[in-house]
Motif scaffolding. Structure first.
Motif, PDB file in Angstrom:
ATOM      1  N   VAL A  71      53.902  38.758  86.260  1.00 53.76           N
ATOM      2  CA  VAL A  71      53.336  37.450  85.937  1.00 53.76           C
ATOM      3  C   VAL A  71      53.931  36.441  86.921  1.00 53.76           C
ATOM      4  O   VAL A  71      55.125  36.144  86.872  1.00 53.76           O
ATOM      5  N   LEU A  72      53.092  35.925  87.830  1.00 57.10           N
ATOM      6  CA  LEU A  72      53.545  35.007  88.876  1.00 57.10           C
ATOM      7  C   LEU A  72      53.015  33.609  88.608  1.00 57.10           C
ATOM      8  O   LEU A  72      51.896  33.435  88.116  1.00 57.10           O
ATOM      9  N   GLN A 131      46.807  35.258  76.982  1.00 55.30           N
ATOM     10  CA  GLN A 131      47.722  34.492  76.120  1.00 55.30           C
ATOM     11  C   GLN A 131      48.603  33.584  76.966  1.00 55.30           C
ATOM     12  O   GLN A 131      49.113  33.976  78.004  1.00 55.30           O
ATOM     13  N   LEU A 132      48.785  32.334  76.510  1.00 56.30           N
ATOM     14  CA  LEU A 132      49.607  31.364  77.231  1.00 56.30           C
ATOM     15  C   LEU A 132      51.075  31.749  77.107  1.00 56.30           C
ATOM     16  O   LEU A 132      51.594  31.913  76.003  1.00 56.30           O
ATOM     17  N   LEU A 133      51.735  31.896  78.260  1.00 55.88           N
ATOM     18  CA  LEU A 133      53.134  32.318  78.279  1.00 55.88           C
ATOM     19  C   LEU A 133      54.096  31.188  78.640  1.00 55.88           C
ATOM     20  O   LEU A 133      55.186  31.094  78.076  1.00 55.88           O
ATOM     21  N   ILE A 136      50.578  29.231  82.672  1.00 49.62           N
ATOM     22  CA  ILE A 136      50.744  30.622  83.086  1.00 49.62           C
ATOM     23  C   ILE A 136      50.331  31.527  81.929  1.00 49.62           C
ATOM     24  O   ILE A 136      50.900  31.447  80.834  1.00 49.62           O
ATOM     25  N   LYS A 137      49.352  32.406  82.175  1.00 51.14           N
ATOM     26  CA  LYS A 137      48.804  33.251  81.124  1.00 51.14           C
ATOM     27  C   LYS A 137      49.031  34.728  81.432  1.00 51.14           C
ATOM     28  O   LYS A 137      49.190  35.117  82.592  1.00 51.14           O
ATOM     29  N   ALA A 138      49.018  35.531  80.379  1.00 53.36           N
ATOM     30  CA  ALA A 138      49.230  36.977  80.528  1.00 53.36           C
ATOM     31  C   ALA A 138      48.030  37.607  81.212  1.00 53.36           C
ATOM     32  O   ALA A 138      46.899  37.425  80.757  1.00 53.36           O
ATOM     33  N   PRO A 139      48.249  38.381  82.292  1.00 51.11           N
ATOM     34  CA  PRO A 139      47.129  39.028  82.979  1.00 51.11           C
ATOM     35  C   PRO A 139      46.653  40.314  82.302  1.00 51.11           C
ATOM     36  O   PRO A 139      45.631  40.864  82.672  1.00 51.11           O
ATOM     37  N   ASP A 140      47.411  40.809  81.297  1.00 51.10           N
ATOM     38  CA  ASP A 140      47.056  42.076  80.669  1.00 51.10           C
ATOM     39  C   ASP A 140      47.714  42.164  79.297  1.00 51.10           C
ATOM     40  O   ASP A 140      48.679  41.430  79.002  1.00 51.10           O
ATOM     41  N   ASP A 141      47.200  43.043  78.449  1.00 50.89           N
ATOM     42  CA  ASP A 141      47.873  43.353  77.193  1.00 50.89           C
ATOM     43  C   ASP A 141      49.139  44.141  77.500  1.00 50.89           C
ATOM     44  O   ASP A 141      49.207  44.869  78.490  1.00 50.89           O
ATOM     45  N   GLY A 142      50.129  44.015  76.626  1.00 52.03           N
ATOM     46  CA  GLY A 142      51.329  44.819  76.815  1.00 52.03           C
ATOM     47  C   GLY A 142      52.557  44.202  76.191  1.00 52.03           C
ATOM     48  O   GLY A 142      52.471  43.313  75.331  1.00 52.03           O
TER      49      GLY A 142
END
Length: 354
Positions: A73-74, A96-98, A167-173
């Protein structure tokens, strides 16, 4: 006289008894010393049957579990990290907003840029009207149009920068790392977190040149682990490297579902069983039956209570058994223990069958 005759008779009888006894003892001693009849000795042996079987091509390799996907996550923008809304080990969803980078200065820039767009749009419309009345030149109107377009582009750029501040999550995990803390200043491109997606398992193994040609994409694979020794996971070959690495090995990937009831983690060692039936029927004999080397193979075959020495030819090695290429038939009995006491056509007694 009469007494003398009786004495002679008694002595004669005694001598006859002694001679008979000596002769009897001599025959007994001779009988004990005489060698036993060879044909009556049966040597105890154990045997096993030659058998035919559809061969299973055994291939079990140790590999490691890798995440289905691993994402960094960049941050697309630089500035002070205003808010961090995740912790290590959190399960997150794509989008999801991180975290949020402070964008208050960008908001002010956006307000100015939007005001400028409104002013330029008004001026452009005025000059168009003047152009229609021939009170302005075409060059002036085109210049105003270019200024208006540049102002619109600037607004879009600032809006994107503001959006990038979220900054949002690019994938589930699962969040696997959090190298930054709230309040620090970060530059564009800084890693804020890493996400590991273990919804499915990806087993990575290295196969030799001989092994890789025995594996096919789409082949079903049985996966086992020391963590859950009683469970067998069904996987599928999803990738076979077209090129060998520096060690002349080919990387193969197997994908399998990750059961939530026995969740496995990346880096775990597993056993991937690529074994499959070849469709080739072979004749097998126990390795213990051989009395010579494989290049000069021979066995004792049980026929009518005798051990018959027979030369055979053998092929591939299958652990404790050898492939028979010639010299034996299916279900023939061969001696597997006691050969050291045998000669060709020796009488045998089978004590037990393996």
């Amino acid at each position: 006289m009469k007494r003398r005759i009786i004495l002679i008779l008694v002595i004669t009888a005694m001598l006859i008894a002694i001679v008979v006894k000596l002769a009897y003892n001599k025959s007994k001693i001779a009988e004990k010393k005489s060698p036993p009849k060879i044909g009556d000795i049966r040597i105890p042996v154990t045997t096993s049957a030659v058998r035919s079987e559809i061969m299973l091509e055994r291939l079990v390799k140790t590999g490691t579990l890798a995440p289905l996907r691993a994402s960094r996550v960049l941050s697309a923008s630089g500035g002070q990290l205003q808010s961090v809304m995740f912790s290590l080990g959190d399960h997150v969803k794509k989008g999801q907003l991180l975290a949020i980078v402070d964008s208050r200065l960008l908001a002010l820039d956006l307000q100015k840029a939007e005001t400028n767009v409104v002013k330029l749009e008004r001026d452009l419309n005025n000059y168009r009207e003047l152009l229609e009345g021939k009170a302005a030149t075409l060059e002036k109107v085109e210049g105003m149009q270019q200024s208006y377009n540049d102002a619109l582009n600037l607004v879009q750029q600032i809006r994107k920068q503001i959006a990038d501040a979220s900054i949002k999550a690019p994938d589930d995990g699962v969040i696997a790392s959090r190298p930054v803390e709230q309040g620090v200043f970060i530059a564009a491109g800084t890693e804020v977190a890493s996400i590991v997606n273990m919804s499915s398992l990806k087993v990575q193994v290295n196969l030799t040149e001989d092994e890789v040609y025995k594996v096919a994409k789409g082949q079903k694979i049985a996966i086992t682990t020391d963590v859950y020794p009683e469970r067998i996971i069904s996987g599928v070959v999803t990738f076979i490297s077209p090129q060998a690495n520096e060690a002349f090995n080919y990387q193969v990937e197997v994908t399998a579902p990750n059961d939530k009831s026995m969740l496995l983690r990346a880096g775990t060692f597993v056993n991937a069983d690529f074994s499959k039936k070849t469709g080739r029927k072979v004749l097998l004999v126990s390795r213990e039956a051989l009395i010579e080397s494989t290049s000069n193979a021979a066995v004792y075959v049980v026929i009518n209570g005798k051990a018959i020495l027979r030369k055979i030819s053998v092929g591939k090695n299958y652990g404790e058994e050898l492939e028979v290429l010639g010299g034996l038939e299916d279900r023939e009995e061969v001696v597997t223990a006691g050969q050291v006491n045998l000669k060709d056509s020796a009488l045998i007694k089978v004590t037990n069958k393996e």
